[in-house]
Design an enzyme around this catalytic site. Structure first.
Site, PDB file in Angstrom:
ATOM      1  N   MET A  39      -0.129   3.034 -11.599  1.00  0.00           N
ATOM      2  CA  MET A  39      -1.029   3.936 -10.879  1.00  0.00           C
ATOM      3  C   MET A  39      -1.145   5.256 -11.651  1.00  0.00           C
ATOM      4  O   MET A  39      -1.481   6.295 -11.084  1.00  0.00           O
ATOM      5  CB  MET A  39      -0.516   4.180  -9.455  1.00  0.00           C
ATOM      6  CG  MET A  39      -0.508   2.883  -8.632  1.00  0.00           C
ATOM      7  SD  MET A  39      -0.629   3.131  -6.861  1.00  0.00           S
ATOM      8  CE  MET A  39       0.812   4.107  -6.556  1.00  0.00           C
ATOM      9  N   GLY A  40      -0.831   5.206 -12.944  1.00  0.00           N
ATOM     10  CA  GLY A  40      -0.937   6.406 -13.764  1.00  0.00           C
ATOM     11  C   GLY A  40       0.231   7.345 -13.541  1.00  0.00           C
ATOM     12  O   GLY A  40       1.298   6.931 -13.091  1.00  0.00           O
ATOM     13  N   LEU A  42       1.953   8.579 -15.864  1.00  0.00           N
ATOM     14  CA  LEU A  42       2.908   7.803 -16.651  1.00  0.00           C
ATOM     15  C   LEU A  42       4.089   8.657 -17.119  1.00  0.00           C
ATOM     16  O   LEU A  42       3.919   9.774 -17.591  1.00  0.00           O
ATOM     17  CB  LEU A  42       2.191   7.181 -17.857  1.00  0.00           C
ATOM     18  CG  LEU A  42       1.006   6.271 -17.492  1.00  0.00           C
ATOM     19  CD1 LEU A  42       0.353   5.717 -18.756  1.00  0.00           C
ATOM     20  CD2 LEU A  42       1.422   5.143 -16.565  1.00  0.00           C
ATOM     21  N   HIS A  46       7.517   4.170 -17.297  1.00  0.00           N
ATOM     22  CA  HIS A  46       6.350   3.356 -17.669  1.00  0.00           C
ATOM     23  C   HIS A  46       6.370   3.038 -19.161  1.00  0.00           C
ATOM     24  O   HIS A  46       6.004   1.942 -19.583  1.00  0.00           O
ATOM     25  CB  HIS A  46       5.051   4.108 -17.360  1.00  0.00           C
ATOM     26  CG  HIS A  46       4.790   4.319 -15.901  1.00  0.00           C
ATOM     27  ND1 HIS A  46       4.820   5.557 -15.314  1.00  0.00           N
ATOM     28  CD2 HIS A  46       4.483   3.450 -14.918  1.00  0.00           C
ATOM     29  CE1 HIS A  46       4.532   5.437 -14.032  1.00  0.00           C
ATOM     30  NE2 HIS A  46       4.339   4.181 -13.755  1.00  0.00           N
ATOM     31  N   LYS A 158      12.854  -1.103 -10.645  1.00  0.00           N
ATOM     32  CA  LYS A 158      13.086  -0.032  -9.673  1.00  0.00           C
ATOM     33  C   LYS A 158      12.416  -0.371  -8.347  1.00  0.00           C
ATOM     34  O   LYS A 158      12.932  -0.093  -7.280  1.00  0.00           O
ATOM     35  CB  LYS A 158      12.568   1.300 -10.215  1.00  0.00           C
ATOM     36  CG  LYS A 158      12.699   2.377  -9.172  1.00  0.00           C
ATOM     37  CD  LYS A 158      12.303   3.718  -9.697  1.00  0.00           C
ATOM     38  CE  LYS A 158      12.143   4.669  -8.548  1.00  0.00           C
ATOM     39  NZ  LYS A 158      10.939   4.366  -7.758  1.00  0.00           N
ATOM     40  N   ASP A 159      11.219  -0.976  -8.432  1.00  0.00           N
ATOM     41  CA  ASP A 159      10.529  -1.431  -7.220  1.00  0.00           C
ATOM     42  C   ASP A 159      10.911  -2.893  -7.012  1.00  0.00           C
ATOM     43  O   ASP A 159      10.098  -3.807  -7.202  1.00  0.00           O
ATOM     44  CB  ASP A 159       9.014  -1.269  -7.395  1.00  0.00           C
ATOM     45  CG  ASP A 159       8.637   0.190  -7.606  1.00  0.00           C
ATOM     46  OD1 ASP A 159       8.932   1.003  -6.730  1.00  0.00           O
ATOM     47  OD2 ASP A 159       8.081   0.515  -8.672  1.00  0.00           O
ATOM     48  N   GLN A 162       8.933  -5.044  -4.558  1.00  0.00           N
ATOM     49  CA  GLN A 162       7.594  -5.302  -5.123  1.00  0.00           C
ATOM     50  C   GLN A 162       7.670  -6.425  -6.163  1.00  0.00           C
ATOM     51  O   GLN A 162       6.852  -7.351  -6.157  1.00  0.00           O
ATOM     52  CB  GLN A 162       7.050  -4.028  -5.756  1.00  0.00           C
ATOM     53  CG  GLN A 162       5.788  -4.233  -6.586  1.00  0.00           C
ATOM     54  CD  GLN A 162       5.155  -2.922  -7.012  1.00  0.00           C
ATOM     55  OE1 GLN A 162       4.492  -2.277  -6.222  1.00  0.00           O
ATOM     56  NE2 GLN A 162       5.344  -2.527  -8.265  1.00  0.00           N
ATOM     57  N   SER A 195       7.053   8.512 -10.524  1.00  0.00           N
ATOM     58  CA  SER A 195       5.931   9.460 -10.553  1.00  0.00           C
ATOM     59  C   SER A 195       6.095  10.530  -9.471  1.00  0.00           C
ATOM     60  O   SER A 195       5.713  11.683  -9.660  1.00  0.00           O
ATOM     61  CB  SER A 195       4.610   8.728 -10.346  1.00  0.00           C
ATOM     62  OG  SER A 195       4.459   7.745 -11.335  1.00  0.00           O
TER      63      SER A 195
END
Ligand code: PAF
Length: 292
Positions: A39-40, A42, A46, A158-159, A162, A195
């Site tokens: 989702m940017g 960065l 990332h 980390k997620d 997900q 982020s």
């Protein structure tokens, strides 16, 4: 929202594309392809995903899209950091070939009527605190996988929940892509890179460190079994609740990495110790792998 004008790639940098047609043209002659969905905003975390992607493929695509479907009505969709220019610089430095940065209109030109449902796995933990979150994630990840058609896609561990629901979608829907989980990157003080860390004040950041400390306390007693792990991590989080500013815990869970079901007291083998908490207005998640 109108389409941004196509931008020429900075020399030696990635090709920046905004639409499915531009993406198709950019990938017309691509060999083995890796996708890093983001989702940017960065950061180093990332970048480590991009480096892993680079090792896996000839062509690396990074998608930058703040997906409205995965934000609840009271979440930070509007204030989520959007930093495309510096994101492109980071991608250039990591040797990324294509940056796909669509608008909301491009991804969702009409109401998204058909969506991917994460099922019961997506209703626990993060899903319980963020209803619809995993359905939103899977819907956009499914679309990105169809648009890019990568051989591999890289997601951060980390997620962890997900990663688990994405793996499950790919298996259940027979999607021809390999999902790779990349290790969590941490700042020297132990805070997992994210982020949303930019929202933390200096004091909040100090309180936020209780999360990684709790997880480490749990991991240290893995040999004593699941109950000991939960108790050790829980004790640190009780201390964290008294900190200034306080750490308000949403959940602490010791779960099976594939199903995200709670592990029982007698469980042996790999598990994920996961935590989510709010510090000020910022919600943070973190987890470690625990060998019971
Ligand atoms: O992890 C993220 O940044 C997002 O959930 C993802 C996978 C890019 C989907 O929007």
């Amino acid at each position: 929202m109108s389409e941004p004008a196509p931008q020429p790639a900075p020399s030696g940098g990635p090709r920046l594309v905004h639409t499915p047609d531009e993406l198709r043209a950019a990938l017309a002659r691509a060999g083995r392809t890796a996708l890093v969905p983001t989702m940017g905003a960065l950061h180093e975390g990332h970048r480590s995903l991009m480096r892993l992607a680079r090792e896996q493929a000839d062509t690396v695509v990074v998608s930058v899209f703040v997906n409205p479907l995965q934000f609840g009505p009271n979440e930070d969709f509007d204030r989520y950091p959007r930093t495309l220019e510096t994101d492109i610089v980071a991608c250039a430095e990591e040797g990324v070939d294509v940056v796909f940065a669509p608008t909301v209109n491009t991804m969702y030109p009409t109401e998204q009527m058909v969506t991917v449902r994460a099922g019961s796995m997506g209703e626990r933990f993060e899903g319980a605190f963020r209803p619809g979150f995993f359905d939103g994630v899977l819907t956009v990840v499914g679309k990105l996988l169809h648009l890019v058609g990568p051989d591999v896609a890289v997601f951060g561990r980390k997620d962890a929940q997900q990663l688990a629901v994405v793996r499950r979608m790919v298996a259940d829907l027979n999607m021809p892509v390999e999902i790779i989980g990349a290790p969590t990157l941490r700042d020297p003080d132990g805070l997992a890179t994210a982020s949303r860390n930019v929202y933390l004040s200096a004091e909040e950041r100090v309180s936020a460190l209780f999360l990684s400390r709790a997880l480490e306390a749990g991991r240290r007693v893995a040999a004593d079994g699941p109950d000991a792990v939960r108790a050790a991590a829980g004790a640190v989080l009780e201390e964290a609740a008294e900190a200034t500013p306080p750490v308000e815990v949403d959940y602490l869970a010791l779960v099976d990495p594939d199903t995200f079901a709670d592990v029982t007291s007698g469980h042996r083998g790999e598990a994920v110790l996961a935590v989510a908490a709010r510090v000020g207005r910022t919600r943070l998640i973190d987890n470690v792998s625990v060998d019971l």
